[in-house]
Design an enzyme around this catalytic site. Structure first.
Site, PDB file in Angstrom:
ATOM      1  N   TYR A  69      -8.293  26.901 -22.939  1.00 38.92           N
ATOM      2  CA  TYR A  69      -8.907  27.307 -21.678  1.00 38.92           C
ATOM      3  C   TYR A  69      -9.956  28.370 -21.957  1.00 38.92           C
ATOM      4  O   TYR A  69      -9.650  29.410 -22.551  1.00 38.92           O
ATOM      5  CB  TYR A  69      -7.855  27.866 -20.699  1.00 38.92           C
ATOM      6  CG  TYR A  69      -8.506  28.446 -19.470  1.00 38.92           C
ATOM      7  CD1 TYR A  69      -9.288  27.650 -18.633  1.00 38.92           C
ATOM      8  CD2 TYR A  69      -8.370  29.800 -19.141  1.00 38.92           C
ATOM      9  CE1 TYR A  69      -9.912  28.175 -17.515  1.00 38.92           C
ATOM     10  CE2 TYR A  69      -8.990  30.337 -18.011  1.00 38.92           C
ATOM     11  CZ  TYR A  69      -9.768  29.508 -17.215  1.00 38.92           C
ATOM     12  OH  TYR A  69     -10.401  30.032 -16.097  1.00 38.92           O
ATOM     13  N   SER A 122      -6.348  29.262 -34.677  1.00 40.24           N
ATOM     14  CA  SER A 122      -5.648  28.519 -33.627  1.00 40.24           C
ATOM     15  C   SER A 122      -4.709  29.447 -32.863  1.00 40.24           C
ATOM     16  O   SER A 122      -4.280  30.481 -33.372  1.00 40.24           O
ATOM     17  CB  SER A 122      -4.816  27.400 -34.264  1.00 40.24           C
ATOM     18  OG  SER A 122      -5.698  26.432 -34.787  1.00 40.24           O
ATOM     19  N   ARG A 152     -12.495   3.679  17.200  1.00 36.03           N
ATOM     20  CA  ARG A 152     -11.843   2.768  16.253  1.00 36.03           C
ATOM     21  C   ARG A 152     -11.756   3.319  14.832  1.00 36.03           C
ATOM     22  O   ARG A 152     -11.061   2.782  13.989  1.00 36.03           O
ATOM     23  CB  ARG A 152     -12.572   1.408  16.262  1.00 36.03           C
ATOM     24  CG  ARG A 152     -12.220   0.574  17.473  1.00 36.03           C
ATOM     25  CD  ARG A 152     -13.123  -0.622  17.607  1.00 36.03           C
ATOM     26  NE  ARG A 152     -14.461  -0.241  18.060  1.00 36.03           N
ATOM     27  CZ  ARG A 152     -15.499  -1.073  18.123  1.00 36.03           C
ATOM     28  NH1 ARG A 152     -15.362  -2.331  17.741  1.00 36.03           N
ATOM     29  NH2 ARG A 152     -16.676  -0.660  18.549  1.00 36.03           N
ATOM     30  N   GLY A 200     -24.779  -8.048  20.987  1.00 37.82           N
ATOM     31  CA  GLY A 200     -25.667  -8.607  21.996  1.00 37.82           C
ATOM     32  C   GLY A 200     -26.408  -9.793  21.391  1.00 37.82           C
ATOM     33  O   GLY A 200     -26.810  -9.752  20.235  1.00 37.82           O
ATOM     34  N   ALA A 209     -23.963   9.546  20.334  1.00 37.80           N
ATOM     35  CA  ALA A 209     -23.126  10.280  21.282  1.00 37.80           C
ATOM     36  C   ALA A 209     -21.718   9.696  21.406  1.00 37.80           C
ATOM     37  O   ALA A 209     -20.809  10.345  21.897  1.00 37.80           O
ATOM     38  CB  ALA A 209     -23.792  10.303  22.656  1.00 37.80           C
ATOM     39  N   ASN A 248     -16.722  28.156 -33.988  1.00 38.86           N
ATOM     40  CA  ASN A 248     -15.608  27.227 -33.792  1.00 38.86           C
ATOM     41  C   ASN A 248     -14.411  27.984 -33.213  1.00 38.86           C
ATOM     42  O   ASN A 248     -13.985  28.991 -33.770  1.00 38.86           O
ATOM     43  CB  ASN A 248     -15.214  26.577 -35.122  1.00 38.86           C
ATOM     44  CG  ASN A 248     -14.310  25.381 -34.881  1.00 38.86           C
ATOM     45  OD1 ASN A 248     -14.781  24.282 -34.660  1.00 38.86           O
ATOM     46  ND2 ASN A 248     -12.995  25.606 -34.904  1.00 38.86           N
ATOM     47  N   ALA A 308      -4.915  32.945 -37.061  1.00 40.66           N
ATOM     48  CA  ALA A 308      -4.161  32.103 -36.137  1.00 40.66           C
ATOM     49  C   ALA A 308      -3.082  32.931 -35.443  1.00 40.66           C
ATOM     50  O   ALA A 308      -2.526  33.863 -36.021  1.00 40.66           O
ATOM     51  CB  ALA A 308      -3.522  30.948 -36.900  1.00 40.66           C
TER      52      ALA A 308
HETATM   53  C1  UD1 Z   1     -24.925  -2.241  21.066  1.00 38.44           C
HETATM   54  C2  UD1 Z   1     -25.897  -3.149  21.806  1.00 38.44           C
HETATM   55  C3  UD1 Z   1     -25.705  -4.584  21.295  1.00 38.44           C
HETATM   56  C4  UD1 Z   1     -25.939  -4.626  19.801  1.00 38.44           C
HETATM   57  C5  UD1 Z   1     -25.032  -3.612  19.085  1.00 38.44           C
HETATM   58  C6  UD1 Z   1     -25.452  -3.495  17.639  1.00 38.44           C
HETATM   59  C7  UD1 Z   1     -26.242  -2.232  24.019  1.00 38.44           C
HETATM   60  C8  UD1 Z   1     -25.881  -2.297  25.445  1.00 38.44           C
HETATM   61  N1  UD1 Z   1     -25.640  -3.084  23.220  1.00 38.44           N
HETATM   62  O1  UD1 Z   1     -23.609  -2.654  21.394  1.00 38.44           O
HETATM   63  O2  UD1 Z   1     -26.644  -5.439  21.926  1.00 38.44           O
HETATM   64  O3  UD1 Z   1     -25.700  -5.909  19.298  1.00 38.44           O
HETATM   65  O4  UD1 Z   1     -25.169  -2.299  19.665  1.00 38.44           O
HETATM   66  O5  UD1 Z   1     -24.538  -2.728  16.914  1.00 38.44           O
HETATM   67  O6  UD1 Z   1     -27.093  -1.442  23.675  1.00 38.44           O
HETATM   68  N2  UD1 Z   1     -24.174   5.389  22.355  1.00 38.44           N
HETATM   69  C9  UD1 Z   1     -24.528   6.587  22.923  1.00 38.44           C
HETATM   70  N3  UD1 Z   1     -24.257   6.775  24.242  1.00 38.44           N
HETATM   71  C10 UD1 Z   1     -23.680   5.836  25.014  1.00 38.44           C
HETATM   72  C11 UD1 Z   1     -23.322   4.611  24.420  1.00 38.44           C
HETATM   73  C12 UD1 Z   1     -23.593   4.418  23.075  1.00 38.44           C
HETATM   74  O7  UD1 Z   1     -25.064   7.462  22.268  1.00 38.44           O
HETATM   75  O8  UD1 Z   1     -23.479   6.099  26.188  1.00 38.44           O
HETATM   76  C13 UD1 Z   1     -24.451   5.190  20.938  1.00 38.44           C
HETATM   77  C14 UD1 Z   1     -23.199   5.009  20.107  1.00 38.44           C
HETATM   78  O9  UD1 Z   1     -22.754   6.252  19.594  1.00 38.44           O
HETATM   79  C15 UD1 Z   1     -23.683   4.094  19.000  1.00 38.44           C
HETATM   80  C16 UD1 Z   1     -24.785   3.291  19.671  1.00 38.44           C
HETATM   81  O10 UD1 Z   1     -25.183   4.013  20.806  1.00 38.44           O
HETATM   82  O11 UD1 Z   1     -24.228   4.794  17.916  1.00 38.44           O
HETATM   83  C17 UD1 Z   1     -24.348   1.885  20.055  1.00 38.44           C
HETATM   84  O12 UD1 Z   1     -23.275   1.978  20.965  1.00 38.44           O
HETATM   85  P1  UD1 Z   1     -22.043   1.011  20.918  1.00 38.44           P
HETATM   86  O13 UD1 Z   1     -21.106   1.414  21.963  1.00 38.44           O
HETATM   87  O14 UD1 Z   1     -21.559   0.857  19.525  1.00 38.44           O
HETATM   88  O15 UD1 Z   1     -22.753  -0.337  21.393  1.00 38.44           O
HETATM   89  P2  UD1 Z   1     -22.265  -1.796  21.093  1.00 38.44           P
HETATM   90  O16 UD1 Z   1     -21.269  -2.189  22.100  1.00 38.44           O
HETATM   91  O17 UD1 Z   1     -21.914  -1.935  19.669  1.00 38.44           O
HETATM   92 MG    MG Z   2     -21.440  -0.602  18.065  1.00 37.74          MG
END
Ligand code: UD1
Ligand code: MG
Length: 486
Positions: free
Chosen positions: A375, A414, A21, A148, A16, A386, A432
């Site tokens: 072509y 040709s 970035r 994390g 979601a 040919n 040709a």
């Molecule tokens: C998360 C983990 C972190 C882990 C890292 C690995 C949590 C709180 N943290 O951090 O421990 O090391 O991933 O890559 O879970 N997403 C949603 N809805 C939201 C938030 C996120 O669908 O409200 C989805 C994002 O699109 C993504 C995934 O969840 O695909 C991870 O979210 P992201 O914001 O990248 O989490 P990190 O801060 O990287």
């Molecule tokens: Mg992430």
């Protein structure tokens, strides 16, 4: 994957987030890697678990993402997360969509395209064997910034919980074992744990990671499975990481190809998509891109510097410095150097599309050669014919495209123009420089050009004293001299 994996009730894919970035108009999970979107790779890995349900949480650009998902995997359910309130909240939205889930729920992120089905299988197996309430896939990484951290009990080494980078103490930040974002949960306990997650953290979000600590405090077993290769769990956040992941995946695909008997001269400049397949002893020369559902037959040689998209290359064929799309190259056929085969080109066995030859919607029979500078568009050419150098199949009258048929065993001269619609019969020849506008019966010679006229002495009269006139005079003198000596 082995059929005796523990059953998986559901896989939930989190997708979601916006992926700011990436700095892109395209949602992050739709970015492409070796012929598949990021989320497409994750879904393919998830499918290897044969889950009863596969759900993707969508939010940012959700129509676009949902449409893409439907095209990739018709069995996927989507759950909407209106506001991105954290990974825990996202999983709650998925459970709301799926209803009560009995059994194992695997959670993965949509932006980890290198994650293998095999690794998910090992996570699920460890989860079942250890009888855990939750098992987290972890990895030791060289740089844990942003991830994390896995906090373990000092004595037993048991997983105590996960602390997000932003909430971690200095000591915790020194931990190099990180949360990959992939988990296997007991479905009912996941729901219970999510109900207790609070937002009292630095980001004001519902952290999925808090469920581990919560379940542990409730007395349930919490475990970890360590990934063998930390690169596999890398999440893509920007285009530098996207390029890095592409390189890793490409290496993986080429390695599998090489181990199955394909020669790759330079893996660093050879790029393949996931759906590309090879016959034994195929050879890939440097600078080659094999895209889409391309297949390279036994002993065929492709490259250098070639790009094939959805092309079938037959056994023993040769494609050299060429570009082809939606084409079929017969066994033993030869393409290039410097040919362009467009969709609908079918080259027969041992046929040839040579140097500076472009073809489109053209069927070329066995042993037929179009060797140079031509072509061939909207055409059918029979066997062992040919086509002379510098010929054009004139298929377009400015409004519509028309078809040309050239029979078998023909020899066309040709610099011919075949003005479609037109048919050249079997065994016919053309002179040709002919512009063929009328059908040529089998076995005829067609001549369709102005007669040559030589105007003697023209240069001496019109360009007297020029170097051309002097050269002509000298040639005449020499000829005269030779004559008199005889
Ligand atoms: C998360 C983990 C972190 C882990 C890292 C690995 C949590 C709180 N943290 O951090 O421990 O090391 O991933 O890559 O879970 N997403 C949603 N809805 C939201 C938030 C996120 O669908 O409200 C989805 C994002 O699109 C993504 C995934 O969840 O695909 C991870 O979210 P992201 O914001 O990248 O989490 P990190 O801060 O990287
Ligand atoms: Mg992430």
């Amino acid at each position: 994957m082995s059929a005796n994996l523990p059953p998986v009730a559901a896989v939930v894919v989190l997708a979601a987030g916006e992926g700011t970035r990436m700095k892109s108009a395209t949602p992050k999970v739709l970015h492409e890697l070796c012929g598949r979107s990021l989320v497409g790779h994750v879904l393919a890995a998830a499918r290897e678990l044969a889950p009863r349900e596969l759900a993707v949480v969508v939010g940012h650009a959700r129509e676009q993402v949902a449409e893409h998902l439907a095209g990739v995997d018709a069995g996927v359910r989507t759950a909407v997360q209106e506001e991105q309130l954290g990974t825990g909240h996202a999983v709650r939205m998925a459970l709301a969509e799926l209803g009560e889930v009995d059994g194992t729920v695997v959670v993965v992120c949509g932006d980890t395209p290198l994650l293998r089905g095999e690794t998910l299988g090992r996570l699920v197996a460890a989860h079942a064997t250890d009888g855990n309430a939750v098992t987290v896939l972890t990895a030791e990484v060289p740089d844990a910034t942003g991830y994390g951290r896995i906090v373990r009990e000092p004595g037993s080494g048991a997983v105590a919980g996960i602390v997000e980078h932003k909430d971690a103490s200095e000591a915790q930040r020194a931990i190099r074992e990180i949360n990959s974002g992939v988990f296997a949960f007991d479905g009912r306990l996941l729901a219970e744990g999510l109900g207790r997650v609070r937002r009292d953290n630095s980001q004001g979000e519902e952290y999925l990671t808090d469920v581990l600590g919560i379940l542990r405090e409730l007395g349930h077993r919490v475990g970890a499975a360590v990934a063998a290769d930390h690169r596999e769990i890398a999440g893509i956040n920007n285009r530098v990481q996207l390029a890095e992941a592409r390189r890793v995946l490409n290496e993986r695909l080429l390695e599998a190809a090489m181990l199955s008997g394909v020669t790759v001269l330079d893996p660093a400049t050879t790029w393949v998509d996931v759906a590309v397949s090879f016959g034994q002893d195929a050879v890939l020369l440097p600078g080659t891109m094999l895209l889409g559902e391309t297949s390279v037959g036994e002993g065929a040689v492709v490259g250098p510097n070639s790009r094939l998209t959805d092309v079938r290359v037959g056994a023993g064929a040769r494609v050299d410095n060429s570009v082809a799309e939606g084409a079929e190259v017969g066994a033993g056929a030869s393409v290039g150097p410097f040919a362009y085969l467009r969709p609908g080109t079918r080259l027969g066995v041992a046929s040839k599309a040579g140097t500076f030859v472009e073809m489109k919607n053209a069927s070329v029979g066995e042993g037929t050669k179009v060797p140079h500078l031509s072509y061939v568009g909207d055409a059918t050419i029979g066997e062992f014919t040919n086509i002379g150098a510098a010929s054009v199949f004139v298929n377009y009258d400015g409004e519509a495209k028309h078809h040309t048929t050239v029979g078998s065993y023909c020899k066309t001269g040709s610099d011919n123009m075949f003005v479609a619609p037109v048919t050249v019969g079997d065994g016919a020849y053309t002179a040709a420089g002919s512009v063929i506008t009328k059908d040529v019966p089998p076995g005829s010679l067609a001549v369709a050009r102005g007669q040559q006229r030589n105007i003697g002495g023209w240069v001496a009269r019109k360009r007297p004293g020029s170097s051309a006139a002097k050269a002509a005079e000298a040639a005449e003198r020499e000829q005269g001299g030779t004559d008199s000596a005889e």
